[in-house]
Motif scaffolding. Sequence first.
Motif, PDB file in Angstrom:
ATOM      1  N   UNK A  68      46.796  46.338  43.512  1.00  0.00           N
ATOM      2  CA  UNK A  68      46.571  46.119  44.940  1.00  0.00           C
ATOM      3  C   UNK A  68      46.993  47.379  45.712  1.00  0.00           C
ATOM      4  N   UNK A  69      46.099  47.954  46.526  1.00  0.00           N
ATOM      5  CA  UNK A  69      46.500  49.138  47.296  1.00  0.00           C
ATOM      6  C   UNK A  69      47.667  48.781  48.223  1.00  0.00           C
ATOM      7  N   UNK A  70      48.609  49.705  48.427  1.00  0.00           N
ATOM      8  CA  UNK A  70      49.827  49.402  49.183  1.00  0.00           C
ATOM      9  C   UNK A  70      49.543  48.770  50.546  1.00  0.00           C
ATOM     10  N   UNK A  71      48.477  49.218  51.232  1.00  0.00           N
ATOM     11  CA  UNK A  71      48.229  48.673  52.568  1.00  0.00           C
ATOM     12  C   UNK A  71      47.605  47.284  52.530  1.00  0.00           C
ATOM     13  N   UNK A  72      47.373  46.748  51.319  1.00  0.00           N
ATOM     14  CA  UNK A  72      46.781  45.407  51.233  1.00  0.00           C
ATOM     15  C   UNK A  72      47.695  44.415  50.516  1.00  0.00           C
ATOM     16  N   UNK A  73      48.963  44.813  50.336  1.00  0.00           N
ATOM     17  CA  UNK A  73      49.880  43.954  49.572  1.00  0.00           C
ATOM     18  C   UNK A  73      50.037  42.578  50.209  1.00  0.00           C
ATOM     19  N   UNK A  74      49.908  42.521  51.534  1.00  0.00           N
ATOM     20  CA  UNK A  74      50.116  41.236  52.209  1.00  0.00           C
ATOM     21  C   UNK A  74      49.035  40.222  51.826  1.00  0.00           C
ATOM     22  N   UNK A  75      47.869  40.715  51.350  1.00  0.00           N
ATOM     23  CA  UNK A  75      46.793  39.796  50.955  1.00  0.00           C
ATOM     24  C   UNK A  75      47.259  38.871  49.841  1.00  0.00           C
ATOM     25  N   UNK A  76      48.086  39.418  48.932  1.00  0.00           N
ATOM     26  CA  UNK A  76      48.501  38.643  47.762  1.00  0.00           C
ATOM     27  C   UNK A  76      49.263  37.390  48.184  1.00  0.00           C
ATOM     28  N   UNK A  77      50.188  37.557  49.151  1.00  0.00           N
ATOM     29  CA  UNK A  77      50.957  36.362  49.535  1.00  0.00           C
ATOM     30  C   UNK A  77      50.063  35.353  50.264  1.00  0.00           C
ATOM     31  N   UNK A  78      49.059  35.847  50.982  1.00  0.00           N
ATOM     32  CA  UNK A  78      48.117  34.925  51.632  1.00  0.00           C
ATOM     33  C   UNK A  78      47.347  34.115  50.590  1.00  0.00           C
ATOM     34  N   UNK A  79      46.862  34.864  49.552  1.00  0.00           N
ATOM     35  CA  UNK A  79      46.085  34.195  48.500  1.00  0.00           C
ATOM     36  C   UNK A  79      46.960  33.191  47.756  1.00  0.00           C
ATOM     37  N   UNK A  80      48.158  33.629  47.356  1.00  0.00           N
ATOM     38  CA  UNK A  80      49.072  32.738  46.625  1.00  0.00           C
ATOM     39  C   UNK A  80      49.398  31.505  47.480  1.00  0.00           C
ATOM     40  N   UNK A  81      49.557  31.717  48.794  1.00  0.00           N
ATOM     41  CA  UNK A  81      49.833  30.602  49.712  1.00  0.00           C
ATOM     42  C   UNK A  81      48.754  29.547  49.630  1.00  0.00           C
ATOM     43  N   UNK A  82      47.498  29.986  49.596  1.00  0.00           N
ATOM     44  CA  UNK A  82      46.392  29.018  49.529  1.00  0.00           C
ATOM     45  C   UNK A  82      46.353  28.339  48.169  1.00  0.00           C
ATOM     46  N   UNK A  83      46.633  29.128  47.108  1.00  0.00           N
ATOM     47  CA  UNK A  83      46.609  28.584  45.751  1.00  0.00           C
ATOM     48  C   UNK A  83      47.680  27.500  45.603  1.00  0.00           C
ATOM     49  N   UNK A  85      48.654  25.509  47.712  1.00  0.00           N
ATOM     50  CA  UNK A  85      48.166  24.265  48.337  1.00  0.00           C
ATOM     51  C   UNK A  85      46.978  23.674  47.580  1.00  0.00           C
ATOM     52  N   UNK A  86      46.663  24.275  46.430  1.00  0.00           N
ATOM     53  CA  UNK A  86      45.581  23.746  45.600  1.00  0.00           C
ATOM     54  C   UNK A  86      44.201  24.178  46.076  1.00  0.00           C
ATOM     55  N   UNK A  87      44.148  25.173  46.999  1.00  0.00           N
ATOM     56  CA  UNK A  87      42.832  25.602  47.530  1.00  0.00           C
ATOM     57  C   UNK A  87      42.289  26.809  46.761  1.00  0.00           C
ATOM     58  N   UNK A 108      36.354  38.739  45.164  1.00  0.00           N
ATOM     59  CA  UNK A 108      37.346  37.940  44.430  1.00  0.00           C
ATOM     60  C   UNK A 108      37.093  36.448  44.597  1.00  0.00           C
ATOM     61  N   UNK A 109      37.206  35.721  43.483  1.00  0.00           N
ATOM     62  CA  UNK A 109      37.256  34.265  43.594  1.00  0.00           C
ATOM     63  C   UNK A 109      38.516  33.828  42.852  1.00  0.00           C
ATOM     64  N   UNK A 110      39.412  33.173  43.553  1.00  0.00           N
ATOM     65  CA  UNK A 110      40.688  32.784  42.939  1.00  0.00           C
ATOM     66  C   UNK A 110      40.804  31.259  42.984  1.00  0.00           C
ATOM     67  N   UNK A 111      41.131  30.648  41.822  1.00  0.00           N
ATOM     68  CA  UNK A 111      41.277  29.184  41.780  1.00  0.00           C
ATOM     69  C   UNK A 111      42.633  28.824  41.201  1.00  0.00           C
ATOM     70  N   UNK A 112      43.176  27.699  41.650  1.00  0.00           N
ATOM     71  CA  UNK A 112      44.471  27.268  41.112  1.00  0.00           C
ATOM     72  C   UNK A 112      44.345  26.804  39.656  1.00  0.00           C
ATOM     73  N   UNK A 113      45.396  27.075  38.847  1.00  0.00           N
ATOM     74  CA  UNK A 113      45.461  26.490  37.494  1.00  0.00           C
ATOM     75  C   UNK A 113      46.499  25.377  37.574  1.00  0.00           C
ATOM     76  N   UNK A 114      46.116  24.178  37.112  1.00  0.00           N
ATOM     77  CA  UNK A 114      47.046  23.042  37.195  1.00  0.00           C
ATOM     78  C   UNK A 114      47.472  22.619  35.797  1.00  0.00           C
ATOM     79  N   UNK A 115      48.691  22.107  35.666  1.00  0.00           N
ATOM     80  CA  UNK A 115      49.096  21.568  34.357  1.00  0.00           C
ATOM     81  C   UNK A 115      48.595  20.136  34.222  1.00  0.00           C
TER      82      UNK A 115
END
Length: 374
Positions: A68-83, A85-87, A108-115
């Motif tokens: 992740x380029x340094x100026x886009x690091x905040x995207x990761x926490x946004x994506x993880x936040x949605x994941x 919540x199961x989105x 990018x398409x990111x989906x949650x992995x559930x146990x």
Amino acid sequence: MAIEQHQSASDIFDDSKQAMLAAIVDSSDDAIVSKNLNGIVTSWNRGAERIFEWKEIEVIGKHISIIIPPDRLSEESLIIGRIRQGQRVEHYETIRMTKSGKMLNISLTVSPIKNSAGVVIGASKIARDITERVAIERKMKEYAEQLQKLNRHKDEFIGMAGHELKTPLTSISAYLQLLDKADITGDNKRFVTKALQNVAKLSGLVTDLLDVSKIEAGKLQMNIEKFDLVELLQESVDNFRHITLSHTIEYHTKEKPIYVSGDRSRIEQVMINFFTNAVKYSPDGKQIEVQLKRTDGDVIVSVHDKGIGVAEDQLDKLFSRFYRADELPGNISGLGIGLYISKEIVIRHGGKIWVESELGKGSAFYFSLPIVSK
Ligand SMILES: Nc1ncnc2c1ncn2[C@@H]1O[C@H](COP(=O)(O)OP(=O)(O)OP(=O)(O)O)[C@@H](O)[C@H]1O
Ligand SMILES: [Mg+2]
């Protein structure tokens, strides 16, 4: 026990399914990656190795932020936040970085992995390299902008050239009229008449070109008044019959005055455009018919010819600027702006303009205007 020594049929099925899925993931062109909720990479396919240049062995256990380029690091926490919540995050277009520091446009398409209990334990991520597509889109946008600019220059040039031509033409025309009135006879008289006719033709062309540039600049003026369209059509037909020796123009009406609100000379311009086209595009069919009909609230004028007609796939283009039908006989010249100007005039009057035609059989051009009370 047998059950401990041999795999059951369903185990074998599960295994082969797993193997197949693994093969699909492995052979995918896209990067397919999984990570846990802390962002630590847990799997990395060959597509990811190819796109991001990191080997599987180098990244497993590392944080996803290495791509992740340094100026886009905040995207990761946004994506993880949605994941969390199961989105899902779908077709998110962003930029990622390769091992050598090259920036890539990525979808990018990111989906949650559930146990098995349904709890989100990580995320799977499919990344597609769209660098080429983005570059092509950017190029196309640039070309579109350049085209618009060139088009504007062309319009300005047409306007300027029109004005420059108009002045000497007016002067030539004035001198010829003086000559015409002078005491000349025989061939000389004939030459002056011919010259006057051609100057009038040239003036018409220049006026049309100036009209086009006025339309483009939104400056086509209309002098609105209420007038009788039946009378105007009769007048135009009479004048046109006068100057047309090659074709007969049929027109009979019993209509009483029908009033419309608009620019009388502009509407006459539309009629004359229709008449001249009907003659010009009917080298063999010598009969032209003009009709005027009244419908609920509108009056429709139409001009019918038995000329060369227009192919179906060209019909909707005839009213565009500078458009002339494909495969016109070479000897029929024109600028392709008469119908464009006519359309603009009719639309500015709240009317409609259209054509019906059959190749080789003939055409009918129509325009309608709203009727107003006297
Ligand atoms: N009556 C008709 N029969 C067959 N084709 C026609 C007829 N009227 C127009 N067209 C087609 O529509 C095109 C556009 O017509 P338009 O009057 O705008 O331009 P033009 O006649 O080519 O040139 P100009 O601008 O000098 O009038 C023509 O080139 C011709 O292909
Ligand atoms: Mg024309």
